[in-house]
Write a protein that holds these residues in place. Structure first.
Motif, PDB file in Angstrom:
ATOM      1  N   VAL A   1      63.616  81.321   1.014  1.00  0.00           N
ATOM      2  CA  VAL A   1      64.309  80.050   1.206  1.00  0.00           C
ATOM      3  C   VAL A   1      63.446  79.130   2.061  1.00  0.00           C
ATOM      4  CG1 VAL A   1      66.339  78.921   2.211  1.00  0.00           C
ATOM      5  CG2 VAL A   1      66.607  81.044   0.922  1.00  0.00           C
ATOM      6  N   ARG A   2      62.874  79.667   3.151  1.00  0.00           N
ATOM      7  CA  ARG A   2      62.007  78.853   4.007  1.00  0.00           C
ATOM      8  C   ARG A   2      60.807  78.329   3.219  1.00  0.00           C
ATOM      9  NH1 ARG A   2      62.611  78.936   9.569  1.00  0.00           N
ATOM     10  NH2 ARG A   2      64.303  80.270  10.266  1.00  0.00           N
ATOM     11  N   ARG A   3      60.209  79.205   2.448  1.00  0.00           N
ATOM     12  CA  ARG A   3      59.021  78.798   1.688  1.00  0.00           C
ATOM     13  C   ARG A   3      59.372  77.718   0.665  1.00  0.00           C
ATOM     14  NH1 ARG A   3      53.640  81.238   0.563  1.00  0.00           N
ATOM     15  NH2 ARG A   3      52.907  79.997  -1.169  1.00  0.00           N
ATOM     16  N   ARG A   4      60.478  77.896  -0.033  1.00  0.00           N
ATOM     17  CA  ARG A   4      60.883  76.917  -1.050  1.00  0.00           C
ATOM     18  C   ARG A   4      61.224  75.582  -0.397  1.00  0.00           C
ATOM     19  NH1 ARG A   4      59.332  75.245  -5.478  1.00  0.00           N
ATOM     20  NH2 ARG A   4      60.796  75.086  -7.181  1.00  0.00           N
ATOM     21  N   LEU A   5      61.820  75.644   0.795  1.00  0.00           N
ATOM     22  CA  LEU A   5      62.116  74.417   1.540  1.00  0.00           C
ATOM     23  C   LEU A   5      60.822  73.701   1.912  1.00  0.00           C
ATOM     24  CD1 LEU A   5      64.416  72.719   2.616  1.00  0.00           C
ATOM     25  CD2 LEU A   5      64.554  74.232   4.585  1.00  0.00           C
ATOM     26  N   GLY A   6      59.812  74.463   2.279  1.00  0.00           N
ATOM     27  CA  GLY A   6      58.496  73.880   2.531  1.00  0.00           C
ATOM     28  C   GLY A   6      57.942  73.201   1.289  1.00  0.00           C
ATOM     29  N   ASP A   7      58.102  73.849   0.145  1.00  0.00           N
ATOM     30  CA  ASP A   7      57.631  73.262  -1.118  1.00  0.00           C
ATOM     31  C   ASP A   7      58.304  71.917  -1.395  1.00  0.00           C
ATOM     32  OD1 ASP A   7      56.180  75.613  -1.435  1.00  0.00           O
ATOM     33  OD2 ASP A   7      57.554  76.465  -2.926  1.00  0.00           O
ATOM     34  N   VAL A   8      59.617  71.862  -1.153  1.00  0.00           N
ATOM     35  CA  VAL A   8      60.360  70.624  -1.412  1.00  0.00           C
ATOM     36  C   VAL A   8      59.923  69.534  -0.446  1.00  0.00           C
ATOM     37  CG1 VAL A   8      62.665  69.561  -1.336  1.00  0.00           C
ATOM     38  CG2 VAL A   8      62.330  71.754  -2.513  1.00  0.00           C
ATOM     39  N   TYR A   9      59.776  69.863   0.830  1.00  0.00           N
ATOM     40  CA  TYR A   9      59.306  68.849   1.785  1.00  0.00           C
ATOM     41  C   TYR A   9      57.907  68.353   1.406  1.00  0.00           C
ATOM     42  CZ  TYR A   9      63.103  68.786   5.165  1.00  0.00           C
ATOM     43  OH  TYR A   9      64.304  68.584   5.780  1.00  0.00           O
ATOM     44  N   TRP A  10      57.073  69.238   0.896  1.00  0.00           N
ATOM     45  CA  TRP A  10      55.729  68.852   0.463  1.00  0.00           C
ATOM     46  C   TRP A  10      55.821  67.832  -0.675  1.00  0.00           C
ATOM     47  CZ3 TRP A  10      50.971  69.471   2.313  1.00  0.00           C
ATOM     48  CH2 TRP A  10      49.876  69.253   1.467  1.00  0.00           C
ATOM     49  N   LYS A  11      56.681  68.134  -1.659  1.00  0.00           N
ATOM     50  CA  LYS A  11      56.853  67.218  -2.789  1.00  0.00           C
ATOM     51  C   LYS A  11      57.460  65.886  -2.351  1.00  0.00           C
ATOM     52  CE  LYS A  11      57.241  70.711  -6.358  1.00  0.00           C
ATOM     53  NZ  LYS A  11      57.996  71.260  -7.467  1.00  0.00           N
ATOM     54  N   LEU A  12      58.278  65.919  -1.304  1.00  0.00           N
ATOM     55  CA  LEU A  12      58.878  64.690  -0.790  1.00  0.00           C
ATOM     56  C   LEU A  12      57.887  63.860   0.030  1.00  0.00           C
ATOM     57  CD1 LEU A  12      62.390  66.006   0.293  1.00  0.00           C
ATOM     58  CD2 LEU A  12      61.950  64.218  -1.407  1.00  0.00           C
ATOM     59  N   GLY A  13      56.722  64.446   0.341  1.00  0.00           N
ATOM     60  CA  GLY A  13      55.705  63.722   1.096  1.00  0.00           C
ATOM     61  C   GLY A  13      55.809  63.894   2.601  1.00  0.00           C
ATOM     62  N   TYR A  14      56.381  65.003   3.036  1.00  0.00           N
ATOM     63  CA  TYR A  14      56.514  65.294   4.465  1.00  0.00           C
ATOM     64  C   TYR A  14      55.743  66.575   4.797  1.00  0.00           C
ATOM     65  CZ  TYR A  14      60.302  61.908   4.273  1.00  0.00           C
ATOM     66  OH  TYR A  14      61.046  60.776   4.083  1.00  0.00           O
ATOM     67  N   PRO A  15      54.413  66.483   4.908  1.00  0.00           N
ATOM     68  CA  PRO A  15      53.613  67.690   5.116  1.00  0.00           C
ATOM     69  C   PRO A  15      53.914  68.413   6.438  1.00  0.00           C
ATOM     70  CG  PRO A  15      52.247  65.721   5.315  1.00  0.00           C
ATOM     71  CD  PRO A  15      53.583  65.283   4.818  1.00  0.00           C
ATOM     72  N   ARG A  16      54.232  67.678   7.516  1.00  0.00           N
ATOM     73  CA  ARG A  16      54.554  68.356   8.788  1.00  0.00           C
ATOM     74  C   ARG A  16      55.797  69.223   8.646  1.00  0.00           C
ATOM     75  NH1 ARG A  16      52.630  63.477  10.572  1.00  0.00           N
ATOM     76  NH2 ARG A  16      50.849  63.640  11.970  1.00  0.00           N
ATOM     77  N   GLU A  17      56.817  68.675   7.980  1.00  0.00           N
ATOM     78  CA  GLU A  17      58.044  69.450   7.767  1.00  0.00           C
ATOM     79  C   GLU A  17      57.766  70.624   6.832  1.00  0.00           C
ATOM     80  OE1 GLU A  17      61.446  69.375   9.055  1.00  0.00           O
ATOM     81  OE2 GLU A  17      60.083  68.476  10.497  1.00  0.00           O
ATOM     82  N   ALA A  18      56.945  70.404   5.834  1.00  0.00           N
ATOM     83  CA  ALA A  18      56.575  71.506   4.941  1.00  0.00           C
ATOM     84  C   ALA A  18      55.906  72.607   5.752  1.00  0.00           C
ATOM     85  CB  ALA A  18      55.645  71.002   3.838  1.00  0.00           C
TER      86      ALA A  18
END
Length: 171
Positions: free
Chosen positions: A39-56
């Protein structure tokens, strides 16, 4: 909604480009399953796609197998925390001790941050108890408030009865 159904919905949302709802559902899953590294990893993937690399990077921090871009995002997260292990642990929002993550990389990563806190003389953040959530605290607060109000009402009623009888008996 069961975890499997929620996961399917998340994947469907991602495939349809509905990243905001997918992110929100993943946060819900993380609340319900705080030790699920997928779940954490997938959440990182979504933040990455949203353009939030720090949150990813925040959500990838406990993942071992990352590509160069993902490691850079983790480095951004760490830098955003001022490379402060106390702040890193706080921002990870862990809901239990490192042992609850098993014996793998995530546990070692958390323990490294705890050890770094101790080495620097910093307080190790308390990890929330996954069995005790805000609704438990809210229920406790309601019970305490109800009991307090009941005592006040009973005290006023007793004083009222006392003064009425005192007034009647004096006359």
């Amino acid at each position: 909604m069961p975890k499997a159904e929620t996961w399917e919905r998340i994947e469907r949302d991602i495939a349809e480009g509905k990243l905001g709802p997918a992110r929100d559902r993943l946060h819900g899953l993380l609340t319900a399953f705080p030790f699920d590294l997928d779940v954490r990893r997938r959440l990182g993937d979504v933040y990455w796609k949203l353009g939030y690399p720090r949150e990813a990077g925040r959500f990838w921090f406990l993942s071992e197998e990352l590509d160069d871009g993902q490691w850079e995002a983790v480095a951004l997260f760490v830098a955003d925390c001022g490379e402060d292990p106390q702040r890193i642990l706080h921002r990870l929002k862990l809901k239990g001790p490192p042992a609850d993550f098993g014996d793998g990389y995530a546990r070692r990563r958390i323990e490294e941050q705890i050890e770094e806190c101790r080495r620097r003389g910093l307080t190790v953040p308390a990890f929330g108890d996954p069995g005790r959530n805000r609704s438990d605290l809210s229920q406790t607060a309601c019970v305490v408030t109800f009991c307090g109000c009941s005592i006040v009402v009973l005290a006023f009623a007793a004083f009222g009865v006392y003064f009425v009888f005192n007034h009647l008996l004096r006359d």
